[in-house]
Design an enzyme around this catalytic site. Structure first.
Site, mmCIF file in Angstrom:
data_model
loop_
_atom_site.group_PDB
_atom_site.id
_atom_site.type_symbol
_atom_site.label_atom_id
_atom_site.label_comp_id
_atom_site.label_asym_id
_atom_site.label_seq_id
_atom_site.Cartn_x
_atom_site.Cartn_y
_atom_site.Cartn_z
ATOM 1 N N GLY A 130 84.398 22.519 -0.779
ATOM 2 C CA GLY A 130 83.997 21.172 -0.402
ATOM 3 C C GLY A 130 84.951 20.113 -0.901
ATOM 4 C CB CYS A 131 85.842 18.721 -3.910
ATOM 5 S SG CYS A 131 85.646 19.968 -5.197
ATOM 6 N N GLY A 132 88.098 21.027 -2.526
ATOM 7 C CA GLY A 132 89.448 21.546 -2.744
ATOM 8 C C GLY A 132 89.723 21.753 -4.214
ATOM 9 C CB CYS A 134 88.671 18.221 -6.745
ATOM 10 S SG CYS A 134 87.089 19.058 -6.552
#
Length: 292
Positions: A130-132, A134
């Site tokens: 979802g956020c890579g 991160c």
């Protein structure tokens, strides 16, 4: 069957070097237009082929790499070792190279403990999509610890220059197309013992690593150094260190992270290897004390 040269203006040529079997043509001849007033310029050119190659472990696709379609068994073994999927080559039991409609699959059967680890890694990666990359966990996963390498003397200047002079003789794809990278294993005198090529610099190194280990086993990287036609990035240093390469020589620049990792690993790292000069960024036999 996948045929990368389906364009009627492109003719396939099968060439990868005498000891590099290819599943599909690695070089093609294509029609071109030449502009700029070049007298007698031909209307055709040789270009490097680039195909999707899927790394499939125990029936599960793990990664797809864009690569030259030659020395693929070397590629599969080298990639599996340098990416930490295998701990040693004996954990790869069987492989098949399968050409399909969309590309090539390297179907590899690996040890159960390796496959279980790979599945766990895939689950962790899936949970972060979802956020890579991160979070701290993601960043830690992106930059793996580089292992220490055996302490060996740095290559002599004369050996580096000798290998550099002869590298082009071991790059038939580059000579024809100008589009591929090379990776070569050189002995302590700078004589090139084995080389591999690919459109990707990481792929060329993985192919060389796989070829050396298949042919020489645990002593594949005992005496000598690796010469690459590209820059020396962190990944190139790490892949080399994982299999015990003590010296890495690059024709182009080294990145700061690559230099730091080479020094921590006790590796000799040389960049900008050009005729008559090269730059030593790290020496495994005499590490500099200053930090970058």
């Amino acid at each position: 069957m996948f045929r990368p040269s389906s364009n009627p203006g492109v003719a396939a040529m099968a060439t990868c070097g005498p000891d590099q079997p290819n599943v599909l043509p690695a070089v093609c001849k294509t029609l071109v237009e030449v502009r700029g007033g070049i007298n007698g310029a031909p209307g055709s050119d040789y270009v490097a082929e680039e195909v999707p190659v899927a790394m499939v472990y125990n029936g599960v696709s793990h990664a797809v790499m864009m690569a030259s379609p030659c020395a693929l068994e070397d590629f599969g073994l080298g990639f599996s070792l340098t990416e930490g999927i295998l701990d040693h080559p004996e954990q790869l039991f069987q492989w098949d190279v399968v050409a399909g409609e969309q590309g090539i699959s390297l179907e590899m059967h690996i040890a159960g403990e390796c496959f279980a680890r790979l599945k766990k890694q895939r689950r962790n990666m899936a949970g972060r999509t979802g956020c890579g990359l991160c979070g701290t966990e993601s960043l830690a996963h992106a930059i793996r610890a580089t292992p220490r390498v055996p302490t060996r003397p740095a290559p002599a200047d004369e050996a580096v220059q000798r290998a550099l002079r002869n590298l082009s003789d071991h790059q038939p794809l580059q000579e024809q197309t100008g589009a591929t990278h090379g990776a070569a294993w050189c002995d302590n005198q700078g004589r090139i013992q084995q080389a591999r090529e690919d459109v990707g610099r990481h792929n060329a190194l993985d192919k060389l690593i796989g070829a050396r280990i298949r042919d020489h086993g645990a002593r594949a990287f005992d005496d000598g150094f690796v010469l690459i036609s590209s820059r020396a990035s962190y990944e190139m240093v790490q892949k080399s260190a994982i299999v015990g390469v003590s010296s890495l020589i690059a024709v182009s620049a080294a990145t700061a992270l690559a230099i730091r990792e080479a020094r921590k690993a006790g590796m000799t790292l040389i960049g900008f290897a050009r005729p008559g000069r090269h730059v030593i960024y790290a020496r495994g036999d005499d590490q500099p004390s200053e930090e970058m």
